[in-house]
Design an enzyme around this catalytic site. Structure first.
Site, short mmCIF file in Angstrom:
data_model
loop_
_atom_site.label_atom_id
_atom_site.label_comp_id
_atom_site.label_asym_id
_atom_site.label_seq_id
_atom_site.Cartn_x
_atom_site.Cartn_y
_atom_site.Cartn_z
N ASP A 184 -6.00 4.23 9.19
CA ASP A 184 -6.02 5.28 8.17
C ASP A 184 -7.42 5.89 8.07
O ASP A 184 -7.59 7.11 8.02
CB ASP A 184 -5.58 4.69 6.82
CG ASP A 184 -5.63 5.71 5.70
OD1 ASP A 184 -5.05 6.80 5.86
OD2 ASP A 184 -6.26 5.43 4.67
N GLU A 207 -3.38 -1.06 9.93
CA GLU A 207 -2.99 0.17 9.25
C GLU A 207 -4.14 0.69 8.39
O GLU A 207 -4.43 1.90 8.38
CB GLU A 207 -1.76 -0.08 8.38
CG GLU A 207 -1.31 1.09 7.54
CD GLU A 207 -0.35 0.67 6.44
OE1 GLU A 207 -0.27 1.40 5.43
OE2 GLU A 207 0.30 -0.38 6.57
N ASN A 222 3.27 3.95 8.91
CA ASN A 222 2.35 2.80 8.86
C ASN A 222 2.05 2.29 10.27
O ASN A 222 0.90 1.94 10.58
CB ASN A 222 2.96 1.68 8.03
CG ASN A 222 3.08 2.06 6.56
OD1 ASN A 222 2.48 3.03 6.11
ND2 ASN A 222 3.84 1.30 5.81
N GLU A 247 -0.42 4.58 12.07
CA GLU A 247 -1.80 4.32 11.65
C GLU A 247 -2.32 3.03 12.27
O GLU A 247 -3.47 2.95 12.71
CB GLU A 247 -1.88 4.25 10.13
CG GLU A 247 -1.70 5.58 9.44
CD GLU A 247 -1.82 5.48 7.93
OE1 GLU A 247 -2.15 6.49 7.30
OE2 GLU A 247 -1.58 4.38 7.38
#
Length: 327
Positions: free
Chosen positions: A68, A64, A133, A136
């Site tokens: 991101d 994650e 989440n 990502e």
């Protein structure tokens, strides 16, 4: 050319669930994974509490983090090329709208990613961040499995071409100033926007800097190429602070309490007395139209004054003496 089922049959998979995962990921990603373990981990919620052979937690948190960063770069690249000639502030806002939690959460639900997440029975399935989440983390898995170009293709072909109208999202304006005005009116606190400075950039365009003041307490400041833009930015940052900093709220309502205490004292009011600066009139209040699902501040209000330990003990003793006297 092989069809999807023939392709999967040629892959040596020990379990039927593995084949089902390949098919599900193909529907989401538009291609078959090379390293399926990366995608399994991307879909593993931390509540599973699984560990690898070295005893380290095995979940999607690290992927994650990576996803991101990759999303910021990929979407920044797309936005930069799509909106030719737009200023840095507009590009930043457009990117943030496309990669914010709410957007990613809706995408994950729409694409079926949320339903693919593995979690323990104790985990709350209504966790609003879980889908975003996982989205990502999947981007992080794509990056490690196939590289940056695959992430770019995924976002351009699967997301922005099929699921999101980039122009509609980028130009959607959330009126943060109105939201802040509504909150201040609801809680009867004075609000004003103080201009700190006006300057010019390298192209000789005017730049404004405004700061939010609530009951005389300094809020956040915002910079923009117009008064409206700078006040919007200041309002947005102040709303975020109201949501995250209880001390900021306490300071505001403490200042309000001091003001109202002084106002209760008898004073002579001149005939031309006007409404204090910052208060919203009834006409203004009627124009505040706020979307319920964005930046709701209903839970932020004045806290009840708690009694001190000494006051509680004194009240208990007084009640005890009164009861003894009655007997």
């Amino acid at each position: 050319m092989l069809n999807n089922s023939n392709f999967i049959d040629r892959i040596r998979l020990p379990f039927r669930k593995e084949k089902e995962l390949y098919s599900s990921l193909y529907r989401v990603l538009g291609f078959y994974p090379r390293d399926i373990q990366l995608y399994k981990q991307a879909l593993m919620h931390k509540s599973v509490k699984k560990r690898n052979e070295k005893g380290r937690p095995l979940n999607n948190e690290r992927l994650e983090f990576l996803g991101d960063a990759i999303l910021d770069a990929v979407v920044g690249d797309i936005v930069f090329r799509h909106f030719e000639g737009k200023r840095e502030g507009f590009l930043t806002n457009a990117r943030s709208k496309l990669v914010q939690r709410e957007t990613l959460g809706k995408l994950a639900k729409e694409m079926g990613i949320t339903q693919m997440v593995t979690m323990s029975g104790q985990a709350t399935s209504h966790n609003s961040y879980m889908g975003g989440n996982a989205f990502e983390a999947l981007v992080g898995a794509i990056y490690l499995d196939r590289g940056y170009s695959a992430c770019m293709k995924f976002m351009e072909k699967r997301i922005l071409k099929q699921l999101i109208n980039i122009d509609k999202v980028a130009y959607k304006e959330v009126n943060f100033k109105s939201k802040l005005l509504e909150w201040s009116q609801k809680n009867r606190v004075n609000l004003e926007f103080r201009q700190l400075e006006q300057s010019f950039d390298e192209q000789n365009s005017p730049v404004f800097l405004y700061q939010v003041m609530i009951e005389g307490v300094e809020g956040c400041s915002g910079k923009g190429y117009s008064k409206k833009e700078s006040q919007q930015m200041a309002s947005k940052e102040t709303l975020q602070r109201l949501r995250r900093e209880p001390q900021f709220i306490d300071a505001i309502f403490g200042a309000k309490a001091e003001r109202t205490k002084m106002e209760e004292e008898p004073v002579s009011v001149p005939e031309d007395f006007s409404e204090p600066k910052g208060l919203v009139s009834d006409n203004q209040q009627q124009t505040l139209s706020i979307a319920e699902d964005e930046f709701s501040l209903d839970e932020i209000t004045a806290k009840p004054v708690e009694k001190t330990r000494e006051e509680i003990i004194a009240e208990a003793e007084e009640a005890a003496f009164a009861e003894a006297g009655a007997k």
